[in-house]
Motif scaffolding. Sequence first.
Motif, PDB file in Angstrom:
ATOM      1  N   ASP A  29      27.489   4.020  22.339  1.00  0.00           N
ATOM      2  CA  ASP A  29      28.027   2.763  21.828  1.00  0.00           C
ATOM      3  C   ASP A  29      28.616   2.968  20.434  1.00  0.00           C
ATOM      4  OD1 ASP A  29      27.311   1.341  24.076  1.00  0.00           O
ATOM      5  OD2 ASP A  29      25.341   0.808  23.288  1.00  0.00           O
ATOM      6  N   GLY A  30      29.652   2.229  20.150  1.00  0.00           N
ATOM      7  CA  GLY A  30      30.272   2.297  18.832  1.00  0.00           C
ATOM      8  C   GLY A  30      31.293   1.193  18.697  1.00  0.00           C
ATOM      9  N   LYS A  31      31.660   0.881  17.469  1.00  0.00           N
ATOM     10  CA  LYS A  31      32.651  -0.165  17.246  1.00  0.00           C
ATOM     11  C   LYS A  31      34.014   0.257  17.792  1.00  0.00           C
ATOM     12  CE  LYS A  31      34.624  -3.142  13.651  1.00  0.00           C
ATOM     13  NZ  LYS A  31      34.609  -3.497  12.211  1.00  0.00           N
ATOM     14  N   TYR A  32      34.326   1.544  17.674  1.00  0.00           N
ATOM     15  CA  TYR A  32      35.581   2.084  18.190  1.00  0.00           C
ATOM     16  C   TYR A  32      35.258   3.213  19.161  1.00  0.00           C
ATOM     17  CZ  TYR A  32      37.448  -0.468  14.197  1.00  0.00           C
ATOM     18  OH  TYR A  32      37.752  -1.463  13.292  1.00  0.00           O
ATOM     19  N   LEU A  33      35.826   3.119  20.355  1.00  0.00           N
ATOM     20  CA  LEU A  33      35.490   4.072  21.416  1.00  0.00           C
ATOM     21  C   LEU A  33      36.595   5.107  21.623  1.00  0.00           C
ATOM     22  CD1 LEU A  33      33.948   1.854  24.263  1.00  0.00           C
ATOM     23  CD2 LEU A  33      32.749   3.239  22.555  1.00  0.00           C
ATOM     24  N   MET A  73      32.540  17.644  21.707  1.00  0.00           N
ATOM     25  CA  MET A  73      33.037  16.301  21.397  1.00  0.00           C
ATOM     26  C   MET A  73      31.890  15.420  20.889  1.00  0.00           C
ATOM     27  SD  MET A  73      35.039  13.503  23.771  1.00  0.00           S
ATOM     28  CE  MET A  73      35.188  11.797  23.192  1.00  0.00           C
ATOM     29  N   ARG A  74      30.758  15.477  21.548  1.00  0.00           N
ATOM     30  CA  ARG A  74      29.593  14.682  21.115  1.00  0.00           C
ATOM     31  C   ARG A  74      29.186  15.072  19.697  1.00  0.00           C
ATOM     32  NH1 ARG A  74      24.840  15.633  24.070  1.00  0.00           N
ATOM     33  NH2 ARG A  74      24.125  13.565  23.465  1.00  0.00           N
ATOM     34  N   PHE A  75      29.197  16.382  19.430  1.00  0.00           N
ATOM     35  CA  PHE A  75      28.818  16.893  18.114  1.00  0.00           C
ATOM     36  C   PHE A  75      29.772  16.391  17.033  1.00  0.00           C
ATOM     37  CE2 PHE A  75      29.636  20.533  15.132  1.00  0.00           C
ATOM     38  CZ  PHE A  75      28.501  20.365  14.351  1.00  0.00           C
ATOM     39  N   ALA A  76      31.065  16.421  17.306  1.00  0.00           N
ATOM     40  CA  ALA A  76      32.058  15.971  16.322  1.00  0.00           C
ATOM     41  C   ALA A  76      31.883  14.493  16.004  1.00  0.00           C
ATOM     42  CB  ALA A  76      33.470  16.248  16.845  1.00  0.00           C
ATOM     43  N   VAL A  77      31.656  13.675  17.035  1.00  0.00           N
ATOM     44  CA  VAL A  77      31.442  12.238  16.822  1.00  0.00           C
ATOM     45  C   VAL A  77      30.184  12.018  15.993  1.00  0.00           C
ATOM     46  CG1 VAL A  77      30.895  10.053  17.965  1.00  0.00           C
ATOM     47  CG2 VAL A  77      32.698  11.520  18.888  1.00  0.00           C
ATOM     48  N   GLU A  78      29.129  12.772  16.297  1.00  0.00           N
ATOM     49  CA  GLU A  78      27.873  12.648  15.534  1.00  0.00           C
ATOM     50  C   GLU A  78      28.101  12.987  14.064  1.00  0.00           C
ATOM     51  OE1 GLU A  78      23.607  12.022  15.396  1.00  0.00           O
ATOM     52  OE2 GLU A  78      25.077  11.661  16.966  1.00  0.00           O
ATOM     53  N   GLU A  79      28.850  14.046  13.804  1.00  0.00           N
ATOM     54  CA  GLU A  79      29.156  14.443  12.425  1.00  0.00           C
ATOM     55  C   GLU A  79      29.894  13.334  11.679  1.00  0.00           C
ATOM     56  OE1 GLU A  79      29.696  19.188  11.562  1.00  0.00           O
ATOM     57  OE2 GLU A  79      31.446  18.005  12.058  1.00  0.00           O
ATOM     58  N   ILE A  80      30.912  12.782  12.339  1.00  0.00           N
ATOM     59  CA  ILE A  80      31.728  11.745  11.704  1.00  0.00           C
ATOM     60  C   ILE A  80      30.899  10.495  11.421  1.00  0.00           C
ATOM     61  CG2 ILE A  80      33.667  10.165  12.109  1.00  0.00           C
ATOM     62  CD1 ILE A  80      34.940  12.568  13.707  1.00  0.00           C
ATOM     63  N   ASN A  81      30.056  10.124  12.358  1.00  0.00           N
ATOM     64  CA  ASN A  81      29.213   8.937  12.171  1.00  0.00           C
ATOM     65  C   ASN A  81      28.215   9.112  11.032  1.00  0.00           C
ATOM     66  OD1 ASN A  81      30.421   7.369  14.130  1.00  0.00           O
ATOM     67  ND2 ASN A  81      28.993   7.942  15.741  1.00  0.00           N
ATOM     68  N   ASN A  82      27.874  10.362  10.708  1.00  0.00           N
ATOM     69  CA  ASN A  82      26.925  10.625   9.626  1.00  0.00           C
ATOM     70  C   ASN A  82      27.622  10.962   8.304  1.00  0.00           C
ATOM     71  OD1 ASN A  82      24.482  10.263  11.056  1.00  0.00           O
ATOM     72  ND2 ASN A  82      24.739  12.269  12.029  1.00  0.00           N
ATOM     73  N   SER A  83      28.951  10.875   8.306  1.00  0.00           N
ATOM     74  CA  SER A  83      29.699  11.222   7.102  1.00  0.00           C
ATOM     75  C   SER A  83      29.990   9.978   6.264  1.00  0.00           C
ATOM     76  CB  SER A  83      31.026  11.885   7.504  1.00  0.00           C
ATOM     77  OG  SER A  83      31.866  12.058   6.384  1.00  0.00           O
ATOM     78  N   THR A  84      30.002  10.168   4.957  1.00  0.00           N
ATOM     79  CA  THR A  84      30.387   9.077   4.051  1.00  0.00           C
ATOM     80  C   THR A  84      31.841   9.215   3.609  1.00  0.00           C
ATOM     81  OG1 THR A  84      29.582  10.366   2.174  1.00  0.00           O
ATOM     82  CG2 THR A  84      28.029   8.827   3.190  1.00  0.00           C
ATOM     83  N   LEU A  85      32.480  10.329   4.007  1.00  0.00           N
ATOM     84  CA  LEU A  85      33.844  10.603   3.569  1.00  0.00           C
ATOM     85  C   LEU A  85      34.890  10.120   4.554  1.00  0.00           C
ATOM     86  CD1 LEU A  85      33.340  14.234   2.206  1.00  0.00           C
ATOM     87  CD2 LEU A  85      33.326  12.080   0.926  1.00  0.00           C
ATOM     88  N   ILE A  86      34.510   9.954   5.807  1.00  0.00           N
ATOM     89  CA  ILE A  86      35.461   9.517   6.823  1.00  0.00           C
ATOM     90  C   ILE A  86      34.847   8.357   7.601  1.00  0.00           C
ATOM     91  CG2 ILE A  86      34.622  11.312   8.415  1.00  0.00           C
ATOM     92  CD1 ILE A  86      37.457  11.376   9.610  1.00  0.00           C
ATOM     93  N   SER A  91      31.476   2.946  13.071  1.00  0.00           N
ATOM     94  CA  SER A  91      30.817   3.776  14.080  1.00  0.00           C
ATOM     95  C   SER A  91      31.775   4.105  15.212  1.00  0.00           C
ATOM     96  CB  SER A  91      29.575   3.057  14.646  1.00  0.00           C
ATOM     97  OG  SER A  91      29.946   1.854  15.293  1.00  0.00           O
ATOM     98  N   LEU A  92      31.831   5.390  15.532  1.00  0.00           N
ATOM     99  CA  LEU A  92      32.589   5.849  16.684  1.00  0.00           C
ATOM    100  C   LEU A  92      31.653   5.963  17.894  1.00  0.00           C
ATOM    101  CD1 LEU A  92      34.920   8.785  15.525  1.00  0.00           C
ATOM    102  CD2 LEU A  92      35.585   6.464  16.178  1.00  0.00           C
ATOM    103  N   GLY A  93      32.153   5.593  19.045  1.00  0.00           N
ATOM    104  CA  GLY A  93      31.427   5.795  20.285  1.00  0.00           C
ATOM    105  C   GLY A  93      32.321   6.516  21.270  1.00  0.00           C
ATOM    106  N   TYR A  94      31.828   6.744  22.457  1.00  0.00           N
ATOM    107  CA  TYR A  94      32.650   7.418  23.460  1.00  0.00           C
ATOM    108  C   TYR A  94      32.209   7.060  24.871  1.00  0.00           C
ATOM    109  CZ  TYR A  94      28.713  10.693  22.880  1.00  0.00           C
ATOM    110  OH  TYR A  94      27.473  11.253  22.749  1.00  0.00           O
ATOM    111  N   GLU A  95      33.169   7.189  25.765  1.00  0.00           N
ATOM    112  CA  GLU A  95      32.898   7.209  27.195  1.00  0.00           C
ATOM    113  C   GLU A  95      33.504   8.505  27.723  1.00  0.00           C
ATOM    114  OE1 GLU A  95      33.965   3.866  29.555  1.00  0.00           O
ATOM    115  OE2 GLU A  95      32.730   2.458  28.407  1.00  0.00           O
ATOM    116  N   ILE A  96      32.645   9.393  28.213  1.00  0.00           N
ATOM    117  CA  ILE A  96      33.079  10.704  28.689  1.00  0.00           C
ATOM    118  C   ILE A  96      32.957  10.744  30.206  1.00  0.00           C
ATOM    119  CG2 ILE A  96      32.628  13.185  28.608  1.00  0.00           C
ATOM    120  CD1 ILE A  96      31.560  12.820  25.787  1.00  0.00           C
ATOM    121  N   PHE A  97      33.961  11.316  30.869  1.00  0.00           N
ATOM    122  CA  PHE A  97      33.974  11.376  32.328  1.00  0.00           C
ATOM    123  C   PHE A  97      34.161  12.808  32.814  1.00  0.00           C
ATOM    124  CE2 PHE A  97      34.990   7.025  31.397  1.00  0.00           C
ATOM    125  CZ  PHE A  97      34.402   6.291  32.423  1.00  0.00           C
TER     126      PHE A  97
END
Length: 513
Positions: A29-33, A73-86, A91-97
């Motif tokens: 879940d995230g504000k932007y998917l 991809m999951r790792f990159a999203v996790e990094e960004i969500n924990n960053s204060t610079l970007i 919050s970023l989320g995703y739907e992966i298929f």
Amino acid sequence: MGEFLALLVLSGLLQHLLPNGSCMEFDLDGKYLLGGLFDVHTTITYGVHDLPFELDCSKQPFTLASYRRLQVMRFAVEEINNSTLILPNQSLGYEIFDFCSNVLNLPTVLSLMSSNGSIEVKDEYVDYLSKVIGIIGPYRSEDTMTIAPLFMMHLIPMINYGAASSALSEKSKYPSFFRTVPSNRDTIQLIISILQHYKWHWVAFITSQDAYSEDGLDLFISMIKDTEICLAYTANVKKISNVLDMFRTIDNLGVNVIVVFTLPSDAGVVFETAITNNIQKKVWISSDVWSLDEKLPKLKGIEKIGTIIGVTLSVVPLPGFEEYLYFSKEQGQCTACALDSSEEILCRHACDECTAVGTEEVLSKDVSHNFAVYSSVYALAKALHNVLECSNEGCNDNVTVHPFMLLRELQKSNFTLLNQNIQFDVHGDPVSASYEILFWKNGCHVMFGSYKTYPNFQFFINNSKIQWHTGSVSFSLLFFYHKQYILCLHSNRFLFLLRCLCHSVPLTVKRDL
């Protein structure tokens, strides 16, 4: 447009194929998917079917390298969500298929394009909203070219990490397509540079029956026109009835250098046939999609067929990825299914292998396209950061994000990520292309050269590192083909004559379809 509207009408009938459950490994879940398309299971059989057929992705071969890319991809999203610079306080989320089939995954595409479960046809793309702000993937050119037009209709950004066909550079057809992997044009230019370095001028070119391979052949033919290289023979592995006959023709033509620009499965067929039939002392140049294959270099007798040279994307280590993967497994986050409110198990994807595979096994697989996935996620995140007018204090929450708004920012991308430049040219291709040149030795991959286009062009080969299984540097004999006769030219003194002759007759001497 009419076909697209008909497709939307069908979408209502197809929605029941999409389970409503959420899976921890495939959903966040995230504000932007973001939408993620990875061929975790790979369909082996392609072709035209007279009647509809049922395809169960979970019963197709499990592709561990693609599963690793999914984790990146999951790792990159996790990094960004924990960053204060970007994207601070966003919050970023995703739907992966699991994108194993265009037919089966049509509902997937429609779901990602939708907003609140439906797809509205808008007169202007500036009014369009979709569930996701952008798409990461899919891996193969064929799959990408099939589904891309649907996303292009409303300028939903697609950032691709694997599709290399140069056809995707055509902006009139793919206006919102970008990629973080070089196009075939760069790969073919590197292969030509290797041929020129060793003065190999008489070559064969083998392809698969797919958009990636056929594009590579077309580029090769066009790009050798002003060189001393002559294309003696081409063959499509899927279309010829007997691979051994292909080798007989190659031997009859005296060709010693063979470019194998195929899918991994077809490369396996080529090499197994060569080993079984005692084909020897050839030089084989591989495409970038299977140069780092783990099984092929270990085939019994592989070194007897000659020297195998490969080109592959330069590997960029991802700091923290290994720790993330171990932690993710330990926390039990790698589940393919989840419970709904009524305690019933729901699965968006059936993937028993996803839960069974160990972390060490995932980390051991092909890493060549991992940075391409990682940088794709960051490119979209940086574009969103700019659209939301983010600063150290936060972002503008009053901005309604439409897909085309990210497109404008992606076109202006120019940032450094893990010491790598991320920038797109006017075609949506990366400005920077970086490759390693390798050969196979005792079941391993040994690097002996490199190729870079940014910031300055570099091409380097360390001749002392390579071990020739042909005995020495192979010499590709030069031929002139005329009617039923072949004139063998043994000396480089005839090079100028050959260039004139080759380019005054059809470039391809023999071609098996």
